[in-house]
Design an enzyme around this catalytic site. Structure first.
Site, PDB file in Angstrom:
ATOM      1  N   HIS A 157       0.842  -1.218   0.000  1.00 54.20           N
ATOM      2  CA  HIS A 157       0.000   0.000   0.000  1.00 54.20           C
ATOM      3  C   HIS A 157       0.867   1.254   0.000  1.00 54.20           C
ATOM      4  CE1 HIS A 157      -3.159   2.864   1.214  1.00 54.20           C
ATOM      5  NE2 HIS A 157      -4.020   1.937   0.865  1.00 54.20           N
ATOM      6  N   ILE A 163       1.796   4.953   1.220  1.00 52.33           N
ATOM      7  CA  ILE A 163       0.798   5.756   1.924  1.00 52.33           C
ATOM      8  C   ILE A 163       0.178   4.906   3.025  1.00 52.33           C
ATOM      9  CG2 ILE A 163      -1.397   6.978   1.720  1.00 52.33           C
ATOM     10  CD1 ILE A 163      -0.714   7.575  -1.164  1.00 52.33           C
ATOM     11  N   GLY A 166      -5.967   4.592   5.323  1.00 53.02           N
ATOM     12  CA  GLY A 166      -6.856   5.364   6.178  1.00 53.02           C
ATOM     13  C   GLY A 166      -7.468   4.543   7.290  1.00 53.02           C
ATOM     14  N   VAL A 167      -7.791   3.278   6.987  1.00 59.77           N
ATOM     15  CA  VAL A 167      -8.403   2.436   8.020  1.00 59.77           C
ATOM     16  C   VAL A 167      -7.435   2.190   9.174  1.00 59.77           C
ATOM     17  CG1 VAL A 167     -10.051   1.331   6.480  1.00 59.77           C
ATOM     18  CG2 VAL A 167      -7.762   0.368   6.702  1.00 59.77           C
ATOM     19  N   GLU A 171      -7.779   3.006  13.089  1.00 61.55           N
ATOM     20  CA  GLU A 171      -7.473   1.996  14.107  1.00 61.55           C
ATOM     21  C   GLU A 171      -6.479   2.523  15.135  1.00 61.55           C
ATOM     22  OE1 GLU A 171      -6.914  -1.345  16.422  1.00 61.55           O
ATOM     23  OE2 GLU A 171      -8.534  -0.872  15.020  1.00 61.55           O
TER      24      GLU A 171
END
Length: 255
Positions: A157, A163, A166-167, A171
């Site tokens: 990723h 990057i 976002g998840v 978290e």
């Protein structure tokens, strides 16, 4: 003698200048001066008598030349050159350059990684909090996550542009919320503490390898009867908001 410039700004050039004397200012029509000299010479076919002075004004000196006599075919005229400001000295007490290793202070450690691991049940590779820098148990916390190229999610990723997902930012913020809530007086237990929901999440800017993610979580509502806590959180990189949202936690009790 050849032509000579009479001040630093090259106000004028007069040929055949000869110094007559060096003394205190002798003309009250000039501004107060600290040093003065008379000069006699020929310029432009005229015989000139001039007074050169240096006026002290704090750290700035004003050099000026005043022609007090100019004889041209039995006529005398007086002219004054414009003063030019020139610095007489420069500051010798310039600030020493701050060494690069002293320009940026380290984040304080309200809770170190060992204390964080005593509170949270998460372990590698899913523990996403490195240090807590401000801590009010049961109320709020501010923590950091150092984002490095060695994080296990970067190979996928993305291979050409690392990057942080976002998840995983969400978290990490939820884990900071867990540090706030997993306290005996609050009633939380790490054996039965769950991330129950998230609302109004917005991602403002990508987080990349090399960034330090600073996360703020604050308790906004607590219902001990149903074991529900609501929190609001923001994440920053270098003072810029990168993520924000509202979080809901389900609190359990140790059996």
């Amino acid at each position: 003698m050849g032509a000579a410039a009479l001040n630093a700004g090259a106000i004028c050039a007069v040929s055949g200048i000869e110094t007559l004397s060096c003394s205190a200012a002798a003309s009250s029509s000039m501004a107060p001066v600290s040093k003065a000299s008379f000069f006699v010479g020929n310029g432009g076919g005229r015989k000139l008598v001039a007074l050169r002075g240096v006026e002290a004004l704090g750290s700035i000196a004003r050099r000026s030349i005043k022609v007090v006599g100019a004889i041209d075919r039995n006529s005398t005229t007086t002219s004054t050159t414009a003063p030019a400001e020139v610095p007489t000295s420069t500051s010798t007490s310039e600030e020493a350059e701050v060494l690069i290793e002293k320009r940026y202070s380290a984040f304080p450690a309200a809770l170190g990684i060992d204390q964080i691991m005593d509170i949270l049940p998460h372990r590698f590779p899913f523990l996403l909090v490195d240090r807590v820098i401000e801590y009010n148990p049961g109320e709020s916390a501010v923590a950091i996550k150092n984002v490095t190229i060695n994080d296990n999610f970067f190979p996928g990723h993305f291979p050409q542009r690392p990057i942080m997902p976002g998840v995983l930012m969400v978290e990490a913020m939820a884990q900071v919320g867990g540090i706030v809530m997993l306290q005996p007086d609050v009633g939380g237990s790490k054996e039965s503490f769950f991330f129950a929901g998230v609302d109004k999440v917005r991602f403002r800017k990508p987080v990349i390898a090399g960034d330090t993610l600073l996360m703020k979580m604050k308790l906004t509502k607590l219902n001990k009867r149903f074991g529900i806590a609501k929190m609001e959180g923001q994440a920053y990189v270098g003072g810029e908001l990168v993520c924000e949202g509202e979080f809901m936690m389900a609190l359990g009790k140790a059996e």
